[in-house]
Design an enzyme around this catalytic site. Structure first.
Site, PDB file in Angstrom:
ATOM      1  N   LYS A 149       7.114  10.768  12.504  1.00 54.17           N
ATOM      2  CA  LYS A 149       6.066  10.004  11.831  1.00 54.17           C
ATOM      3  C   LYS A 149       5.179   9.291  12.855  1.00 54.17           C
ATOM      4  O   LYS A 149       3.944   9.306  12.766  1.00 54.17           O
ATOM      5  CB  LYS A 149       6.697   8.997  10.859  1.00 54.17           C
ATOM      6  N   ALA A 193       3.011  11.933  14.585  1.00 51.92           N
ATOM      7  CA  ALA A 193       1.933  12.450  13.733  1.00 51.92           C
ATOM      8  C   ALA A 193       0.758  11.469  13.767  1.00 51.92           C
ATOM      9  O   ALA A 193      -0.407  11.861  13.940  1.00 51.92           O
ATOM     10  CB  ALA A 193       2.430  12.653  12.306  1.00 51.92           C
ATOM     11  N   ASN A 212       6.409  -4.580   5.072  1.00 51.74           N
ATOM     12  CA  ASN A 212       5.477  -4.531   6.205  1.00 51.74           C
ATOM     13  C   ASN A 212       6.217  -4.577   7.538  1.00 51.74           C
ATOM     14  O   ASN A 212       7.252  -5.227   7.651  1.00 51.74           O
ATOM     15  CB  ASN A 212       4.405  -5.622   6.113  1.00 51.74           C
ATOM     16  N   TYR A 232       0.817  -1.217   0.000  1.00 48.82           N
ATOM     17  CA  TYR A 232       0.000   0.000   0.000  1.00 48.82           C
ATOM     18  C   TYR A 232       0.849   1.264   0.000  1.00 48.82           C
ATOM     19  O   TYR A 232       0.411   2.308  -0.458  1.00 48.82           O
ATOM     20  CB  TYR A 232      -0.945  -0.002   1.210  1.00 48.82           C
ATOM     21  N   GLU A 247       6.471   8.140   4.975  1.00 50.35           N
ATOM     22  CA  GLU A 247       5.378   8.471   4.058  1.00 50.35           C
ATOM     23  C   GLU A 247       4.127   8.830   4.869  1.00 50.35           C
ATOM     24  O   GLU A 247       3.746   8.092   5.751  1.00 50.35           O
ATOM     25  CB  GLU A 247       5.105   7.257   3.150  1.00 50.35           C
ATOM     26  N   PHE A 248       3.535   9.962   4.542  1.00 44.78           N
ATOM     27  CA  PHE A 248       2.365  10.408   5.297  1.00 44.78           C
ATOM     28  C   PHE A 248       1.055  10.174   4.549  1.00 44.78           C
ATOM     29  O   PHE A 248       0.005  10.666   4.964  1.00 44.78           O
ATOM     30  CB  PHE A 248       2.496  11.901   5.635  1.00 44.78           C
ATOM     31  N   CYS A 251      -1.779   1.432  10.465  1.00 40.77           N
ATOM     32  CA  CYS A 251      -0.798   2.283  11.164  1.00 40.77           C
ATOM     33  C   CYS A 251      -1.129   2.639  12.607  1.00 40.77           C
ATOM     34  O   CYS A 251      -0.300   2.479  13.498  1.00 40.77           O
ATOM     35  CB  CYS A 251      -0.620   3.580  10.381  1.00 40.77           C
TER      36      CYS A 251
HETATM   37  C1  UDX Z   1      -3.033   7.181   8.510  1.00 41.92           C
HETATM   38  C2  UDX Z   1      -2.499   8.628   8.479  1.00 41.92           C
HETATM   39  O1  UDX Z   1      -3.574   9.520   8.192  1.00 41.92           O
HETATM   40  C3  UDX Z   1      -1.405   8.756   7.430  1.00 41.92           C
HETATM   41  O2  UDX Z   1      -0.835  10.062   7.483  1.00 41.92           O
HETATM   42  C4  UDX Z   1      -0.325   7.714   7.697  1.00 41.92           C
HETATM   43  O3  UDX Z   1       0.664   7.774   6.694  1.00 41.92           O
HETATM   44  C5  UDX Z   1      -0.916   6.321   7.762  1.00 41.92           C
HETATM   45  O4  UDX Z   1      -1.974   6.270   8.736  1.00 41.92           O
HETATM   46  P1  UDX Z   1      -4.751   5.772   7.037  1.00 41.92           P
HETATM   47  O5  UDX Z   1      -4.715   4.812   8.179  1.00 41.92           O
HETATM   48  O6  UDX Z   1      -4.530   5.261   5.665  1.00 41.92           O
HETATM   49  O7  UDX Z   1      -3.645   6.927   7.257  1.00 41.92           O
HETATM   50  O8  UDX Z   1      -6.161   6.524   7.016  1.00 41.92           O
HETATM   51  P2  UDX Z   1      -6.813   7.705   7.875  1.00 41.92           P
HETATM   52  O9  UDX Z   1      -7.563   8.570   6.945  1.00 41.92           O
HETATM   53  O10 UDX Z   1      -5.845   8.379   8.757  1.00 41.92           O
HETATM   54  O11 UDX Z   1      -7.890   6.938   8.749  1.00 41.92           O
HETATM   55  C6  UDX Z   1      -7.521   6.050   9.795  1.00 41.92           C
HETATM   56  C7  UDX Z   1      -8.747   5.572  10.528  1.00 41.92           C
HETATM   57  O12 UDX Z   1      -9.338   6.634  11.274  1.00 41.92           O
HETATM   58  C8  UDX Z   1      -9.860   5.044   9.625  1.00 41.92           C
HETATM   59  O13 UDX Z   1     -10.417   3.893  10.214  1.00 41.92           O
HETATM   60  C9  UDX Z   1     -10.871   6.176   9.582  1.00 41.92           C
HETATM   61  O14 UDX Z   1     -12.181   5.738   9.331  1.00 41.92           O
HETATM   62  C10 UDX Z   1     -10.725   6.734  10.988  1.00 41.92           C
HETATM   63  N1  UDX Z   1     -11.134   8.144  11.088  1.00 41.92           N
HETATM   64  C11 UDX Z   1     -10.462   9.107  10.416  1.00 41.92           C
HETATM   65  C12 UDX Z   1     -12.207   8.480  11.890  1.00 41.92           C
HETATM   66  O15 UDX Z   1     -12.845   7.618  12.529  1.00 41.92           O
HETATM   67  N2  UDX Z   1     -12.564   9.804  11.998  1.00 41.92           N
HETATM   68  C13 UDX Z   1     -11.902  10.800  11.351  1.00 41.92           C
HETATM   69  O16 UDX Z   1     -12.291  11.973  11.500  1.00 41.92           O
HETATM   70  C14 UDX Z   1     -10.804  10.435  10.523  1.00 41.92           C
HETATM   71  P1  ADP Z   2       2.446  -1.335   3.658  1.00 42.98           P
HETATM   72  O1  ADP Z   2       1.035  -0.946   3.995  1.00 42.98           O
HETATM   73  O2  ADP Z   2       3.433  -0.883   4.710  1.00 42.98           O
HETATM   74  O3  ADP Z   2       2.867  -0.967   2.281  1.00 42.98           O
HETATM   75  P2  ADP Z   2       2.005  -4.078   2.778  1.00 42.98           P
HETATM   76  O4  ADP Z   2       1.813  -5.306   3.606  1.00 42.98           O
HETATM   77  O5  ADP Z   2       0.881  -3.585   1.933  1.00 42.98           O
HETATM   78  O6  ADP Z   2       2.512  -2.953   3.789  1.00 42.98           O
HETATM   79  O7  ADP Z   2       3.244  -4.286   1.797  1.00 42.98           O
HETATM   80  C1  ADP Z   2       4.497  -4.741   2.187  1.00 42.98           C
HETATM   81  C2  ADP Z   2       5.072  -5.645   1.074  1.00 42.98           C
HETATM   82  O8  ADP Z   2       6.423  -5.955   1.391  1.00 42.98           O
HETATM   83  C3  ADP Z   2       4.354  -6.985   0.905  1.00 42.98           C
HETATM   84  O9  ADP Z   2       3.875  -7.104  -0.421  1.00 42.98           O
HETATM   85  C4  ADP Z   2       5.445  -8.039   1.218  1.00 42.98           C
HETATM   86  O10 ADP Z   2       5.356  -9.202   0.411  1.00 42.98           O
HETATM   87  C5  ADP Z   2       6.720  -7.257   0.909  1.00 42.98           C
HETATM   88  N1  ADP Z   2       7.921  -7.776   1.552  1.00 42.98           N
HETATM   89  C6  ADP Z   2       8.095  -8.110   2.848  1.00 42.98           C
HETATM   90  N2  ADP Z   2       9.350  -8.516   3.077  1.00 42.98           N
HETATM   91  C7  ADP Z   2      10.028  -8.445   1.896  1.00 42.98           C
HETATM   92  C8  ADP Z   2      11.368  -8.713   1.482  1.00 42.98           C
HETATM   93  N3  ADP Z   2      12.292  -9.149   2.337  1.00 42.98           N
HETATM   94  N4  ADP Z   2      11.690  -8.516   0.178  1.00 42.98           N
HETATM   95  C9  ADP Z   2      10.754  -8.076  -0.693  1.00 42.98           C
HETATM   96  N5  ADP Z   2       9.483  -7.787  -0.362  1.00 42.98           N
HETATM   97  C10 ADP Z   2       9.100  -7.956   0.919  1.00 42.98           C
END
Ligand code: UDX
Ligand code: ADP
Length: 468
Positions: A223, A226, A92, A13, A168-169, A279
């Site tokens: 990070k 935040a 991951n 992701y 990454e944010f 996260c």
């Molecule tokens: C988060 C951070 O926003 C991002 O900066 C970081 O890089 C990764 O973690 P993400 O988890 O993808 O991103 O989504 P986010 O929009 O932050 O939502 C997280 C959770 O909080 C979701 O379940 C969302 O539904 C919930 N949420 C968010 C609320 O319940 N209320 C809000 O007002 C905002």
């Molecule tokens: P994120 O949300 O942090 O991006 P994901 O689980 O979506 O996490 O992606 C992490 C990716 O990293 C997975 O597709 C996984 O297969 C890959 N991965 C984990 N360990 C290794 C490794 N040693 N070499 C290459 N890819 C890897």
């Protein structure tokens, strides 16, 4: 140093969308994304762009434009690491499930494995960039592994490294927009040449004033903090949603009034079923762990409460659903609308829907689950091993998957809105109402349904932060 070849380890992701956007803005750089999971790479290379492993608005268009030109997905770890001037680690970083720090500390085994691969295969000077959110001082672990290799006397090829932190944010569901228009780019490190090289990549599309450079540890910690602050806002507003329900106030009005104060701000004040995603829970657990490690138990307890409230919100939803439905949901059919942790993503990691569905199944309910982007296979994984109420006769089907939004309501006693998908917000209730057994209930955990419209059809409704 001019960067011509980037390798990203991890096509998930974070790695997938980030590299697609870099490739889009930097046509002179070859971007190679590698992953150990061959199935994931096949999905990234699928000719049918609706089958990419990640759904993000705008992502498929960029992949379509750049793939095969300067964006490539493969399992060729060795080759791509060898060629790279700069390597991003985007693997991951799950919470440890056993051993010291289980349930709180981050398991760095994938980061370590990636570092060892870089140490083994890289050639010459390589800039290594931490992209994944990592505990403070992880860069030191990466450095130690890389340094051990570069100092090794048996090696014939000369190699040396600079390690940078560049968290990454992006948020899922808005990843492409967040990458195109970031609030800031944070780069931590102590090698000026390496920092300048990374800054030059971002300034292809980001204004220089938004690029912040710090030392490694400040970048890593920023990070984590935040994410902790964002999660804390959600737990705060969720506590107030319960207070609003008890007092007859309306959470939306309260959030609006409070958020109009510039010092507080209007974002991240939507009450709901609690935060999900890969996260927030992981990062706060890690913050609690680190605080305890440094003997700061009050700090640890403070942040632990943010997690406790998140789970409490989900528990109280289950209790009130059962209570409203005459104290039992045994053998009752319930529609679940939305399974992803938020809208515009197919990600279900830590989705509140998982906890709530499991609890409802334990109470004997039969669920009919619909999500526009989450697959049946994924829901199967998330609900696996769920214990149904054994007192319910013939309850061998604890849940079914629905392909059609409107059919999800067939013969149900209640419907629970879990994710704020746009398509749920303007439903035709004249079609839905006859499908539901009366007295029917709607539980709206995101406050997205128009209460007065529903009421016209004689359906009961409960909403987070304003009650029934
Ligand atoms: C988060 C951070 O926003 C991002 O900066 C970081 O890089 C990764 O973690 P993400 O988890 O993808 O991103 O989504 P986010 O929009 O932050 O939502 C997280 C959770 O909080 C979701 O379940 C969302 O539904 C919930 N949420 C968010 C609320 O319940 N209320 C809000 O007002 C905002
Ligand atoms: P994120 O949300 O942090 O991006 P994901 O689980 O979506 O996490 O992606 C992490 C990716 O990293 C997975 O597709 C996984 O297969 C890959 N991965 C984990 N360990 C290794 C490794 N040693 N070499 C290459 N890819 C890897």
């Amino acid at each position: 140093m001019e960067i011509r070849n980037i390798c990203c380890i991890g096509a998930g992701y974070v790695g997938g969308p980030t590299m697609a956007v870099i490739a889009n803005y930097c046509p002179n750089i070859q971007v190679n994304v590698v992953d150990i999971n061959p199935e994931r790479i096949d999905q990234w290379n699928d000719d049918d762009f609706s089958k990419l492993p990640i759904f993000e608005p705008g992502l498929a268009e960029i992949v379509k434009k750049c793939r095969g030109v300067n964006l490539h997905f493969s399992n060729e770890m060795e080759n791509q690491i060898k060629k790279a001037d700069m390597i991003f680690i985007s693997v991951n970083t799950p919470t440890k499930v056993k051993g010291i720090g289980a349930g709180q500390a981050i398991d760095l085994k994938y980061v370590e494995a990636s570092s060892r691969e870089i140490a083994k295969y890289s050639e010459g000077f390589t800039i290594v960039v931490e992209k994944s959110t990592l505990p403070v001082k992880t860069a030191q672990t990466i450095k130690d592994i890389l340094d051990a290799e570069s100092k090794s006397k048996e090696k014939f090829t000369e190699k040396n490294f600079a390690v940078l932190s560049n968290p990454e944010f992006l948020a899922e569901g808005t990843a492409i927009n967040d990458l195109n228009n970031p609030d800031r780019i944070l780069i931590g490190g102590d090698n000026k040449e390496a920092i300048d090289s990374l800054v030059r990549i971002y300034t292809n599309w980001v204004d220089k004033s938004k690029v912040l450079t710090t030392d490694l540890w400040s970048s890593e910690l920023s990070k984590l903090i935040a994410n902790a602050f964002l999660a804390q806002r959600i737990s705060s507003i969720n506590t107030i949603s319960a207070l609003c329900e008890a007092t007859g106030a309306n959470i939306k009005d309260v959030a609006l009034a409070v958020g109009m104060d510039k010092r507080i701000g209007k974002y991240f004040l939507n009450s709901g079923p609690g935060f999900g995603g890969s996260c927030f829970k992981k990062d706060i657990s890690n913050l609690v762990y680190i605080s305890n490690h440094y003997g700061l138990s009050e700090v640890a307890e403070y942040w632990q409460k943010v997690l406790d409230i998140n789970l409490w919100q989900q528990k109280r939803f289950v209790e009130l659903i059962v209570k409203q439905m005459f104290g039992t949901i045994s053998s009752k059919k319930i529609a679940i609308l939305g399974f992803a942790f938020k809208s515009n993503t197919n990600d279900t990691r830590e989705s509140p829907a998982i906890y709530i569905c499991r609890k409802l199944i334990e109470e004997g309910a039969i669920l009919n689950i619909y999500d526009p982007k989450v697959s049946q296979n994924q829901i199967n994984k998330d609900l696996k091993g769920c214990k149904e109420d054994l007192n319910v006769p013939n309850n061998n089907k604890k849940w079914t998957f629905s392909n059609s939004l409107y059919e999800t309501f067939n013969d149900t006693d209640a419907a629970i809105f879990m994710t704020e998908w746009e398509e749920f917000q303007n439903l035709d209730w004249s079609t839905i109402s006859p499908k539901m057994r009366k007295p029917a209930w709607i539980f709206d955990t995101r406050s997205i349904i128009k209460k007065n419209v529903i009421k016209k059809y004689g359906i009961n409704i409960w909403q987070v932060g304003s009650g029934s």
